[in-house]
Design an enzyme around this catalytic site. Structure first.
Site, PDB file in Angstrom:
ATOM      1  N   ARG A  14     -36.246  14.011   1.774  1.00 32.27           N
ATOM      2  CA  ARG A  14     -35.800  13.059   2.814  1.00 32.27           C
ATOM      3  C   ARG A  14     -36.659  11.791   2.866  1.00 32.27           C
ATOM      4  NH1 ARG A  14     -35.275  17.800   5.940  1.00 32.27           N
ATOM      5  NH2 ARG A  14     -33.104  18.470   5.987  1.00 32.27           N
TER       6      ARG A  14
ATOM      7  N   LYS B 108     -34.201  -2.956  -1.320  1.00 34.62           N
ATOM      8  CA  LYS B 108     -32.928  -2.395  -1.792  1.00 34.62           C
ATOM      9  C   LYS B 108     -33.185  -1.514  -3.010  1.00 34.62           C
ATOM     10  CE  LYS B 108     -29.760  -6.166  -0.544  1.00 34.62           C
ATOM     11  NZ  LYS B 108     -28.827  -7.163  -1.108  1.00 34.62           N
TER      12      LYS B 108
ATOM     13  N   GLU C 206     -33.824 -16.775 -11.466  1.00 30.26           N
ATOM     14  CA  GLU C 206     -33.967 -16.369 -10.058  1.00 30.26           C
ATOM     15  C   GLU C 206     -35.028 -17.217  -9.346  1.00 30.26           C
ATOM     16  OE1 GLU C 206     -31.689 -14.456  -8.970  1.00 30.26           O
ATOM     17  OE2 GLU C 206     -30.998 -13.471 -10.801  1.00 30.26           O
TER      18      GLU C 206
ATOM     19  N   LYS D 214     -38.653 -15.325  -1.132  1.00 23.80           N
ATOM     20  CA  LYS D 214     -37.778 -14.164  -0.932  1.00 23.80           C
ATOM     21  C   LYS D 214     -38.272 -13.334   0.245  1.00 23.80           C
ATOM     22  CE  LYS D 214     -35.073 -10.417  -2.484  1.00 23.80           C
ATOM     23  NZ  LYS D 214     -34.476  -9.595  -3.489  1.00 23.80           N
TER      24      LYS D 214
ATOM     25  N   GLU E 191     -29.257  -8.048   5.271  1.00 22.85           N
ATOM     26  CA  GLU E 191     -28.278  -9.010   4.771  1.00 22.85           C
ATOM     27  C   GLU E 191     -27.084  -9.171   5.707  1.00 22.85           C
ATOM     28  OE1 GLU E 191     -27.803  -8.920   0.512  1.00 22.85           O
ATOM     29  OE2 GLU E 191     -25.914 -10.015   0.666  1.00 22.85           O
TER      30      GLU E 191
ATOM     31  N   ARG F 148     -29.857 -13.714   4.574  1.00 24.09           N
ATOM     32  CA  ARG F 148     -30.210 -13.167   3.252  1.00 24.09           C
ATOM     33  C   ARG F 148     -29.099 -13.451   2.244  1.00 24.09           C
ATOM     34  NH1 ARG F 148     -33.048  -7.248   1.917  1.00 24.09           N
ATOM     35  NH2 ARG F 148     -32.994  -7.492  -0.340  1.00 24.09           N
TER      36      ARG F 148
ATOM     37  N   ASN G  27     -27.553 -15.009  -2.687  1.00 23.20           N
ATOM     38  CA  ASN G  27     -26.457 -14.827  -3.649  1.00 23.20           C
ATOM     39  C   ASN G  27     -26.036 -16.158  -4.267  1.00 23.20           C
ATOM     40  OD1 ASN G  27     -26.099 -12.019  -3.363  1.00 23.20           O
ATOM     41  ND2 ASN G  27     -25.191 -12.410  -1.350  1.00 23.20           N
TER      42      ASN G  27
ATOM     43  N   HIS H  44     -24.495 -16.522  -7.722  1.00 24.55           N
ATOM     44  CA  HIS H  44     -24.200 -15.175  -8.236  1.00 24.55           C
ATOM     45  C   HIS H  44     -22.729 -14.786  -8.209  1.00 24.55           C
ATOM     46  CE1 HIS H  44     -28.472 -14.886  -8.537  1.00 24.55           C
ATOM     47  NE2 HIS H  44     -28.412 -13.649  -9.001  1.00 24.55           N
TER      48      HIS H  44
ATOM     49  N   HIS I 203     -21.489 -13.304 -11.640  1.00 27.22           N
ATOM     50  CA  HIS I 203     -20.878 -11.977 -11.824  1.00 27.22           C
ATOM     51  C   HIS I 203     -19.526 -12.100 -12.524  1.00 27.22           C
ATOM     52  CE1 HIS I 203     -23.529 -10.462  -8.286  1.00 27.22           C
ATOM     53  NE2 HIS I 203     -24.138 -10.331  -9.444  1.00 27.22           N
TER      54      HIS I 203
ATOM     55  N   HIS J 135     -27.427 -11.733 -17.793  1.00 30.74           N
ATOM     56  CA  HIS J 135     -27.446 -12.071 -16.365  1.00 30.74           C
ATOM     57  C   HIS J 135     -28.116 -13.427 -16.145  1.00 30.74           C
ATOM     58  CE1 HIS J 135     -27.429 -11.411 -12.074  1.00 30.74           C
ATOM     59  NE2 HIS J 135     -28.734 -11.601 -12.024  1.00 30.74           N
TER      60      HIS J 135
HETATM   61  N1  LIG Z   1     -33.207  -4.187  -5.677  1.00 34.75           N
HETATM   62  C1  LIG Z   1     -32.941  -5.467  -5.699  1.00 34.75           C
HETATM   63  O1  LIG Z   1     -33.017  -6.172  -4.687  1.00 34.75           O
HETATM   64  C2  LIG Z   1     -32.563  -6.124  -6.987  1.00 34.75           C
HETATM   65  C3  LIG Z   1     -32.531  -7.517  -7.100  1.00 34.75           C
HETATM   66  C4  LIG Z   1     -32.236  -8.087  -8.336  1.00 34.75           C
HETATM   67  C5  LIG Z   1     -31.946  -7.277  -9.424  1.00 34.75           C
HETATM   68  N2  LIG Z   1     -31.967  -5.918  -9.268  1.00 34.75           N
HETATM   69  C6  LIG Z   1     -31.659  -5.049 -10.402  1.00 34.75           C
HETATM   70  O2  LIG Z   1     -32.658  -5.234 -11.404  1.00 34.75           O
HETATM   71  C7  LIG Z   1     -32.102  -4.858 -12.653  1.00 34.75           C
HETATM   72  C8  LIG Z   1     -32.520  -5.857 -13.704  1.00 34.75           C
HETATM   73  O3  LIG Z   1     -33.913  -5.843 -13.790  1.00 34.75           O
HETATM   74  P1  LIG Z   1     -34.676  -6.315 -15.119  1.00 34.75           P
HETATM   75  O4  LIG Z   1     -34.106  -7.575 -15.586  1.00 34.75           O
HETATM   76  O5  LIG Z   1     -36.123  -6.247 -14.816  1.00 34.75           O
HETATM   77  O6  LIG Z   1     -34.178  -5.241 -16.167  1.00 34.75           O
HETATM   78  P2  LIG Z   1     -34.770  -3.895 -16.791  1.00 34.75           P
HETATM   79  O7  LIG Z   1     -35.530  -3.105 -15.812  1.00 34.75           O
HETATM   80  O8  LIG Z   1     -33.622  -3.230 -17.451  1.00 34.75           O
HETATM   81  O9  LIG Z   1     -35.765  -4.439 -17.882  1.00 34.75           O
HETATM   82  C9  LIG Z   1     -35.242  -5.155 -18.968  1.00 34.75           C
HETATM   83  C10 LIG Z   1     -35.790  -4.653 -20.298  1.00 34.75           C
HETATM   84  O10 LIG Z   1     -37.107  -5.146 -20.446  1.00 34.75           O
HETATM   85  C11 LIG Z   1     -37.986  -4.067 -20.781  1.00 34.75           C
HETATM   86  N3  LIG Z   1     -39.269  -4.422 -20.184  1.00 34.75           N
HETATM   87  C12 LIG Z   1     -39.607  -4.371 -18.875  1.00 34.75           C
HETATM   88  N4  LIG Z   1     -40.840  -4.858 -18.717  1.00 34.75           N
HETATM   89  C13 LIG Z   1     -41.295  -5.203 -19.938  1.00 34.75           C
HETATM   90  C14 LIG Z   1     -42.506  -5.769 -20.395  1.00 34.75           C
HETATM   91  N5  LIG Z   1     -43.486  -6.127 -19.564  1.00 34.75           N
HETATM   92  N6  LIG Z   1     -42.643  -5.971 -21.720  1.00 34.75           N
HETATM   93  C15 LIG Z   1     -41.647  -5.669 -22.587  1.00 34.75           C
HETATM   94  N7  LIG Z   1     -40.453  -5.147 -22.198  1.00 34.75           N
HETATM   95  C16 LIG Z   1     -40.304  -4.914 -20.877  1.00 34.75           C
HETATM   96  C17 LIG Z   1     -37.345  -2.844 -20.216  1.00 34.75           C
HETATM   97  O11 LIG Z   1     -37.764  -1.694 -20.905  1.00 34.75           O
HETATM   98  C18 LIG Z   1     -35.871  -3.142 -20.439  1.00 34.75           C
HETATM   99  O12 LIG Z   1     -35.520  -2.809 -21.753  1.00 34.75           O
HETATM  100  C19 LIG Z   1     -30.597  -4.779 -12.468  1.00 34.75           C
HETATM  101  O13 LIG Z   1     -30.196  -3.432 -12.487  1.00 34.75           O
HETATM  102  C20 LIG Z   1     -30.367  -5.372 -11.084  1.00 34.75           C
HETATM  103  O14 LIG Z   1     -29.273  -4.791 -10.408  1.00 34.75           O
HETATM  104  C21 LIG Z   1     -32.275  -5.338  -8.088  1.00 34.75           C
END
Ligand SMILES: NC(=O)c1ccc[n+]([C@@H]2O[C@H](COP(=O)([O-])OP(=O)(O)OC[C@H]3O[C@@H](n4cnc5c(N)ncnc54)[C@H](O)[C@@H]3O)[C@@H](O)[C@H]2O)c1
Length: 379
Positions: A130, A152, A194, A236, A246, A250, A254, A257, A261, A273
């Site tokens: 939990r 999130k 971003e 942020k 949101e 907040r 977007n 975005h 998307h 992305h």
């Molecule tokens: N929770 C939120 O508020 C929020 C906001 C924006 C995005 N997101 C989510 O974040 C995700 C995208 O995140 P991301 O772009 O970090 O992608 P990711 O976590 O998939 O990382 C991208 C790639 O980079 C590699 N990687 C990570 N760090 C590295 C490093 N230091 N050196 C070499 N390789 C590295 C990872 O292994 C992966 O292959 C999406 O799923 C999106 O929905 C969430």
């Protein structure tokens, strides 16, 4: 001898009634610092380090060594990662492994990786016994400035991204800029999309800084990089603190975005992305101008700024405009088929008020904006 500056702390204040604050740390080579902080805070009696294979190979061992040196018990759990690994099955598998390894309700999770690792590990933490505490150690620029800030957590479904999840803020975020050394250029650019968004919706000073230092930033110069990360996190965190769920402002995060998307889905995720957000920022700035909110000269500035970060600025001419419009109408932010987008009133300020921070746009407005984009100069 003057060393690198120590870690900077910023605070994300949660709603007053919770009395909670998430410290957001930015620094360079933070392994030992993180270990000291965790041993001081005593979040758990044991730590599960959740990560993906790529990050594990580059960054897990020194962190584990520092944690053990500080007397903390840590066990590594690796899952496939990547957007395709962001599933309910991955979450369930991690939960099973935590139980098998004997982690109880007095355990805590350390999420080491990009946004996918943070979203999945944070969601595991949200429901395990939990809810147990977790800390985020983001290793991509996108995760540092965006995904790890705001609480999130989620996994994807075949029907769409982030459809199952929870709000479960980490107890702390440690953004270690040294992790970015191994990040591919393409991923770094994605993060800057971003950072640019944060500048455009809330911080004109950051927009100017990005314009002045684009090549330093793409070249990963430590001083400018740290400044951009810190200011972006501050933007942020301030917006999230004002509107954690949101319900209101907040939504300005977007910006860019809805169009992004639509482009990602129209290209079956062939467009990254970051590239999609680059184009989205310019198209939605153009929409802001057609509403009389933003000057045409500011749209030109935004197009140039996005281009300086190596991001595309126009909709590829081969993409069919009506299809893109339709995808915008199915966006999850749409209401009664009318897409709602965040707009700008100037560089550094989103349009809107307490009465609303998003605007309904018509098919015609979108169609015209996509066409203008396809006909615009630039790549
Ligand atoms: N929770 C939120 O508020 C929020 C906001 C924006 C995005 N997101 C989510 O974040 C995700 C995208 O995140 P991301 O772009 O970090 O992608 P990711 O976590 O998939 O990382 C991208 C790639 O980079 C590699 N990687 C990570 N760090 C590295 C490093 N230091 N050196 C070499 N390789 C590295 C990872 O292994 C992966 O292959 C999406 O799923 C999106 O929905 C969430």
């Amino acid at each position: 001898m003057t060393g690198a500056p120590g870690p900077t702390r910023m605070d994300l204040h949660h709603p007053a009634e919770t009395g909670r604050v998430t410290p957001l740390w930015v620094g360079d080579r933070l392994d030992r610092f993180v270990a000291e902080e965790l041993s001081r805070q005593r979040l758990g009696y044991r730590y599960a380090l959740i990560t993906d294979p790529r990050v594990a190979a580059r960054h897990a061992a020194p962190l584990e060594a520092a944690l053990r040196d500080a007397g903390l018990e840590v066990e590594r759990l690796v899952f496939a990662g990547g957007e395709r690994g962001k599933t309910r099955a991955a979450k369930a598998d991690l939960e099973d492994r935590l139980f098998e390894a004997g982690f109880g309700r007095d355990a805590a999770i350390v999420a080491l990786g990009g946004g996918v690792v943070g979203d999945v590990a944070g969601f595991v933490a949200a429901t395990y016994h939990r809810g147990i505490p977790w800390v985020a150690l983001p290793t991509t620029l996108l995760a540092m400035v965006d995904a790890s800030i705001g609480g999130k957590t989620a996994v994807d479904l075949p029907a769409g991204k982030n459809l199952i999840g929870a709000f479960h803020p980490p107890a702390a975020v440690y953004a270690d800029l040294a992790a970015l050394d191994s990040l591919p250029d393409e991923r770094l650019r994605e993060g800057f999309a971003e950072v640019l968004k944060h500048a455009l919706v809330a911080d004109a000073g950051l927009a100017t800084f990005l314009d002045d230092h684009a090549s330093d930033l793409l070249g990963r110069r430590p001083g400018p990089l740290r400044h951009a990360v810190e200011v972006s996190i501050r933007v942020k965190a301030a917006i999230v603190a004002e509107d954690p769920r949101e319900a209101q402002r907040r939504a300005v995060l977007n910006f860019g975005h809805t169009v992004a998307h639509a482009l990602e889905s129209a290209t079956a995720y062939g467009m990254s992305h970051g590239d999609a957000v680059g184009i989205g920022l310019v198209v939605e700035a153009d929409l802001s101008a057609t509403r009389g909110l933003l000057q045409a000269s500011e749209v030109a500035t935004i197009r140039r700024l996005v281009g300086r970060f190596g991001l595309p600025t126009r909709v590829p001419p081969g993409l069919e405009v009506d299809g893109l419009v339709e995808r915008c109408e199915h966006d999850k932010k749409a209401r009664r088929g009318a897409p709602r987008v965040a707009l700008l009133r100037r560089i550094g300020a989103a349009a809107g008020s307490a009465a609303g921070w998003t605007f309904a746009v018509t098919r015609e407005e979108l169609r015209d904006a996509f066409r203008r984009s396809q006909e615009s100069p630039g790549g």
